[in-house]
Design a protein around this motif. Structure first.
Motif, short mmCIF file in Angstrom:
data_model
loop_
_atom_site.label_atom_id
_atom_site.label_comp_id
_atom_site.label_asym_id
_atom_site.label_seq_id
_atom_site.Cartn_x
_atom_site.Cartn_y
_atom_site.Cartn_z
N ASN A 101 0.83 -1.21 0.00
CA ASN A 101 0.00 0.00 0.00
C ASN A 101 0.87 1.26 0.00
O ASN A 101 0.59 2.23 0.69
CB ASN A 101 -0.97 0.01 1.20
CG ASN A 101 -2.14 0.95 0.95
OD1 ASN A 101 -2.44 1.29 -0.19
ND2 ASN A 101 -2.79 1.38 2.02
N SER A 102 1.94 1.21 -0.78
CA SER A 102 2.84 2.35 -0.93
C SER A 102 3.02 2.63 -2.42
O SER A 102 3.14 1.69 -3.22
CB SER A 102 4.20 2.03 -0.30
OG SER A 102 5.19 2.93 -0.74
N ASN A 103 2.99 3.89 -2.79
CA ASN A 103 3.13 4.26 -4.21
C ASN A 103 4.49 3.84 -4.76
O ASN A 103 4.59 3.38 -5.90
CB ASN A 103 2.95 5.77 -4.38
CG ASN A 103 1.52 6.20 -4.13
OD1 ASN A 103 0.60 5.40 -4.27
ND2 ASN A 103 1.32 7.46 -3.77
N TYR A 104 5.53 4.00 -3.95
CA TYR A 104 6.88 3.60 -4.40
C TYR A 104 6.94 2.09 -4.64
O TYR A 104 7.49 1.63 -5.65
CB TYR A 104 7.91 3.99 -3.34
CG TYR A 104 8.01 5.47 -3.10
CD1 TYR A 104 8.38 6.35 -4.12
CD2 TYR A 104 7.75 6.01 -1.84
CE1 TYR A 104 8.48 7.70 -3.91
CE2 TYR A 104 7.84 7.37 -1.61
CZ TYR A 104 8.20 8.21 -2.65
OH TYR A 104 8.29 9.56 -2.43
N SER A 105 6.39 1.33 -3.72
CA SER A 105 6.40 -0.13 -3.85
C SER A 105 5.60 -0.58 -5.05
O SER A 105 6.02 -1.48 -5.79
CB SER A 105 5.84 -0.78 -2.58
OG SER A 105 6.58 -0.41 -1.45
#
Length: 308
Positions: free
Chosen positions: A127-131
């Protein structure tokens, strides 16, 4: 006899897991000397105990648990990644093979195809944009280069009219590497992209994605992800050795050739700057894929001519 085969396979898995730890030490040493520094040299003689201290440090650290993540998939994906990396070793032509499959190459391609799912699940469940961006990059990159990998592999398999890995190893006894000189270099480039290694490590871009799909991972699960990654490096080093060179079981070449390819992968990391993502895709679809397709047609035609 079945017990002996299972024991052989379990020993090979155990040796693979131990070897992964020392490949990280090898990489840090090689990168150190290439950058005119010493690398790990404090823990044990010449830093030989550094992998053990890293393992203790990683597995005793506090685990990061993002509150908004999908917890089950978040912790399941590293285990799935390591399971696939361990399971792929079943196809290697050991002296005593646990499972002698007639379609062992097809089995390997099936496991490789599943390898994108743990990365995508890890990126999405964090739930991370980078991930998520790192997972999507890795997905597109891996799927693209798997096509050219399959075509190069099929050109070799067409020479023996079989999908059995054992036969390919026996076929290379005549040292047919000169027939596959150009495909060999395309294979090395494709493997680097498949493994997300420098200069194609876009799934883990520190400058724009922090750490890519594994940004939210820490402690033991982070170690499991990298165990799977380095195990795949070791597998592809062994696979390349068997596919392009003759590897007699329990010979000195069985150790030397994979080490040479591992050194090449590390050497690329120390030498080459990061590529651009659009150029990576251009190279795949406009250069490597047409050449590998042409190579497949030529090798098939020559094989049919030699047969009949």
């Amino acid at each position: 006899m079945i017990f002996f085969f299972i024991f052989t396979f379990l020993c090979s898995l155990l040796c693979s897991l131990v070897a992964v730890a020392f490949i990280t030490l090898l990489e840090r040493k090689i990168l150190g000397y290439m950058q005119i520094r010493l690398g790990p040299n404090k823990t044990g003689i010449l830093g030989i105990l550094q992998p053990m201290s890293d393992a203790v440090k990683l597995y005793t650290k506090e685990m990061n648990w993002p509150l908004t993540s999908n917890s089950i998939l978040f912790f399941l994906s590293p285990s799935l990644s390591l399971t696939l990396a361990l399971f792929i070793w079943i196809i290697m032509p050991y002296f005593f093979q646990f499972m002698s499959m007639n379609f062992s190459v097809l089995m390997m391609l099936s496991i490789l195809g599943l390898g994108v799912y743990p990365i995508l699940i890890a990126g999405w469940s964090s739930n991370s944009n980078y991930s998520l961006l790192g997972g999507m990059r890795a997905l597109a990159q891996t799927i693209s280069y798997e096509v050219s990998l399959i075509f190069i592999m099929m050109s070799n398999m067409m020479m023996i009219f079989s999908m059995k890995f054992m036969k390919l190893n026996q076929f290379q006894k005549e040292f047919n590497f000169f027939f596959f000189f150009i495909p060999f270099f395309m294979w090395i480039l494709s493997v680097l992209a498949e493994l997300n290694r420098t200069p194609f490590d876009f799934a883990e871009g520190e400058s724009e994605l922090v750490s890519g799909f594994n940004t939210e991972y820490s402690s033991g699960v982070f170690a499991i992800i990298f165990m799977a990654e380095y195990m795949m490096i070791m597998f592809f080093s062994m696979f390349t050795s068997v596919m392009f060179f003759y590897m007699k079981s329990f010979s000195i070449m069985y150790l030397i050739l994979p080490m040479i390819f591992m050194f090449i992968f590390i050497w690329a990391r120390a030498t080459l700057p990061r590529y651009r993502y659009d150029k990576l895709m251009f190279m795949c679809w406009k250069i490597i894929l047409p050449l590998s397709t042409l190579n497949l047609f030529v090798s098939t035609f020559l094989t049919i001519m030699m047969k009949y």
